[in-house]
Scaffold this motif. Structure first.
Motif, short mmCIF file in Angstrom:
data_model
loop_
_atom_site.label_atom_id
_atom_site.label_comp_id
_atom_site.label_asym_id
_atom_site.label_seq_id
_atom_site.Cartn_x
_atom_site.Cartn_y
_atom_site.Cartn_z
N SER A 36 10.64 6.90 -15.68
CA SER A 36 11.85 6.06 -15.53
C SER A 36 12.87 6.39 -16.63
O SER A 36 14.09 6.34 -16.39
N SER A 37 12.36 6.74 -17.83
CA SER A 37 13.32 7.02 -18.89
C SER A 37 13.98 8.39 -18.69
O SER A 37 15.12 8.60 -19.06
N LYS A 38 13.26 9.32 -18.03
CA LYS A 38 13.87 10.63 -17.74
C LYS A 38 15.11 10.42 -16.86
O LYS A 38 16.14 11.06 -17.05
N GLU A 39 14.96 9.51 -15.89
CA GLU A 39 16.11 9.25 -15.00
C GLU A 39 17.28 8.68 -15.78
O GLU A 39 18.44 9.01 -15.52
N GLN A 40 16.98 7.83 -16.78
CA GLN A 40 18.05 7.26 -17.59
C GLN A 40 18.70 8.33 -18.48
O GLN A 40 19.91 8.37 -18.63
N PHE A 41 17.85 9.21 -19.02
CA PHE A 41 18.38 10.32 -19.82
C PHE A 41 19.34 11.18 -18.98
O PHE A 41 20.33 11.69 -19.48
N ALA A 42 18.99 11.33 -17.70
CA ALA A 42 19.80 12.20 -16.83
C ALA A 42 21.22 11.68 -16.66
O ALA A 42 22.14 12.45 -16.35
N SER A 43 21.43 10.36 -16.89
CA SER A 43 22.81 9.84 -16.72
C SER A 43 23.57 9.84 -18.06
O SER A 43 24.64 9.28 -18.15
N THR A 44 22.99 10.44 -19.10
CA THR A 44 23.71 10.59 -20.38
C THR A 44 24.06 12.07 -20.55
O THR A 44 23.71 12.89 -19.70
N ASN A 45 24.70 12.41 -21.68
CA ASN A 45 24.98 13.84 -21.90
C ASN A 45 23.98 14.44 -22.90
O ASN A 45 24.32 15.27 -23.73
N ILE A 46 22.72 14.00 -22.77
CA ILE A 46 21.66 14.46 -23.66
C ILE A 46 21.52 15.98 -23.65
O ILE A 46 21.31 16.61 -24.70
N ALA A 47 21.64 16.59 -22.48
CA ALA A 47 21.45 18.04 -22.37
C ALA A 47 22.44 18.77 -23.27
O ALA A 47 22.08 19.63 -24.08
N GLU A 48 23.69 18.37 -23.14
CA GLU A 48 24.77 18.97 -23.92
C GLU A 48 24.51 18.81 -25.43
O GLU A 48 24.62 19.77 -26.20
N GLU A 49 24.15 17.58 -25.83
CA GLU A 49 23.93 17.28 -27.25
C GLU A 49 22.75 18.10 -27.81
O GLU A 49 22.83 18.64 -28.92
N LEU A 50 21.67 18.17 -27.04
CA LEU A 50 20.49 18.89 -27.54
C LEU A 50 20.76 20.39 -27.66
O LEU A 50 20.32 21.04 -28.61
N VAL A 51 21.48 20.94 -26.68
CA VAL A 51 21.77 22.38 -26.72
C VAL A 51 22.70 22.68 -27.91
O VAL A 51 22.52 23.66 -28.63
N LYS A 52 23.69 21.78 -28.13
CA LYS A 52 24.62 21.94 -29.26
C LYS A 52 23.82 21.95 -30.57
O LYS A 52 24.02 22.80 -31.43
N LEU A 53 22.90 21.01 -30.68
CA LEU A 53 22.07 20.87 -31.87
C LEU A 53 21.18 22.11 -32.05
O LEU A 53 21.02 22.63 -33.16
N PHE A 54 20.63 22.56 -30.94
CA PHE A 54 19.71 23.69 -30.94
C PHE A 54 20.40 24.95 -31.48
O PHE A 54 19.84 25.71 -32.26
N LYS A 55 21.66 25.15 -31.04
CA LYS A 55 22.40 26.35 -31.45
C LYS A 55 22.63 26.39 -32.95
O LYS A 55 22.79 27.47 -33.53
N LYS A 56 22.66 25.20 -33.57
CA LYS A 56 22.96 25.15 -35.01
C LYS A 56 21.72 25.36 -35.88
O LYS A 56 21.83 25.61 -37.07
N GLN A 57 20.52 25.21 -35.27
CA GLN A 57 19.29 25.25 -36.08
C GLN A 57 18.85 26.68 -36.36
O GLN A 57 18.81 27.50 -35.45
#
Length: 429
Positions: A36-57
């Motif tokens: 159920s929380s995956k579905e909630q994550f899907a309606s946020t911009n989590i993907a964008e934020e995590l990829v942005k963060l990943f590129k900086k590490q």
């Protein structure tokens, strides 16, 4: 209580604050496990934020923390697509390129995580099709280059990726036309004997999927796929046996010549009969039975039937007629009807000792039997009348009663076949 969107916002605003970012990632890791929380994550911009963060590490540990959140989130198809659109794939390909020649344990682990995640992203239909780009996609091309590499993890991920790309006919046809079958055959040749079992399994999975479209079968047969696949007949690994059987079954579907060639191969048929008794591995057992039946159904060849009789395969086809899966029951009955029509003499004793007639009586009397099972059981009864001993068993079991009841069956074909069978039984008696 809406904690997820709040945390995602926090991550976006404070992405420069290492301690807070880390705490968000720990929280996401725990939250992401729930459907159920995956579905909630899907309606946020989590993907964008995590990829942005990943590129900086740059540090391995930090990237690993992000991976631990990405893996459970990427099980959700909507998030798969968001991650692809946010550019995660390019990051993953870059990691693979950086780490492929390193022997360091951390690098090997990261290579595995990155390539596994890549394969996971391809499990979504939309994300997979987006990356395929009609077979012209740069991602697709890069993944292809993993197959001939010397790194087992990349070979594995490459073969699994191909198996995932090969989930619709268009992609399969394109790949077969562009030399991918040959690449997989070369890979399998490098792993014959004591090769890497996971790579064998993945490459066979890919070939099985590629063999599904009708137009690919003849191409793959003439490319020599069956010869390559048969090299693994000695394998003692059930997952490899299972995929080997599935690949051969797909290849001979409606290919009479290939079915006859394989069906006359005594080594193969003997191995199938052996696997039909693999009680510990239901999958291997089921696939062996289905391939035995397919060899007869697609070749309609007396020689194939003789080979199967000589190898002791008849009793397994009779047992298969009692399977809980209608499709398998039906495949068995059709194969048995062909045996009765083409080579009843040599098979007679085996059919008797396997108690075929009693089984047919049970199938016809059972109200739960599907219409096609009743229909093909009656076709088979008529075909068995050519044998004196089997026909005597039919007479002893009062088939007329069961068959005459089926004349009023709601299914037209069943009712018609019941009338025909009743006439045959009456005339013969």
């Amino acid at each position: 209580m809406g904690v997820i969107p709040t945390l995602v916002k926090l991550l976006g605003i404070h992405c420069h604050n290492a301690a807070l970012t880390e705490m968000c990632l720990v929280a996401f890791g725990n939250l992401a496990e729930l459907e159920s929380s995956k579905e909630q994550f899907a309606s946020t911009n989590i993907a964008e934020e995590l990829v942005k963060l990943f590129k900086k590490q740059i540090e391995h540990d930090k990237r690993e923390m992000i991976f631990e959140v990405l893996a459970p989130l990427a099980e959700n198809d909507a998030i798969k697509l968001q991650l692809v659109e946010a550019g995660l794939v390019e990051c993953l390909l870059e990691i693979v390129q950086q780490k492929v020649d390193s022997d360091k344990e951390d690098d090997t682990a990261e290579l595995k995580t990155a390539s596994d995640l890549m394969v996971l992203l391809l499990l979504g239909d939309e994300s997979m099709q987006k990356l395929f780009e009609g077979g012209k996609g740069s991602v697709f091309q890069r993944v292809l280059s993993w197959i001939p590499s010397n790194n087992h993890q990349l070979q594995l991920a490459g073969a699994l990726a191909i198996a995932n790309f090969a989930r619709n006919d268009g992609n399969c046809i394109h790949m077969a036309d562009n030399g991918i079958v040959e690449k997989l055959m070369d890979l399998l040749d490098r792993h014959v004997g004591d090769g890497n079992v996971t790579v064998q399994h993945a490459a066979l999975s890919a070939l099985r999927n590629l063999a599904i479209p009708v137009v690919n079968k003849a191409k793959m047969l003439s490319a020599g796929v069956t010869e390559t696949v048969l090299k693994f007949l000695k394998s003692e690994m059930p997952p490899v046996q299972f995929k080997l059987l599935g690949t051969l079954r797909m290849l001979i579907d409606a290919q009479a010549e290939a079915a006859e060639q394989l069906g006359k191969n005594a080594k193969l048929v003997e191995r199938l009969v052996e696997w039909c008794e693999a009680k510990d591995h239901a999958g291997v057992m089921g696939e062996s039975n289905r391939l035995l039946s397919a060899l007869i159904r697609h070749s309609k060849s007396k020689d194939v039937i003789k080979t199967i009789v000589q190898s002791g395969g008849i009793k397994h086809l009779v047992t298969m007629a009692t399977s809980e899966h209608v499709i398998m029951q039906n495949e068995a009955l059709v194969a048995l009807a062909l045996i009765a029509a083409l080579e009843l003499g040599p098979a007679e004793k085996d059919l008797e000792s396997a108690k075929l007639v009693q089984i047919l009586h049970r199938l016809l009397a059972d109200e739960r039997s599907a219409p096609e099972i009743k229909y093909n059981s009656m076709v088979l009864i008529c075909a068995l009348m050519g044998s004196e001993s089997l026909y005597k068993e039919v007479q002893d079991l009062a088939f007329l009663d069961v068959v005459s009841k089926l004349r009023s069956h709601e299914n037209k074909s069943v009712a018609q076949q019941a009338s025909l069978t009743e006439q045959r039984l009456t005339v013969e008696s």
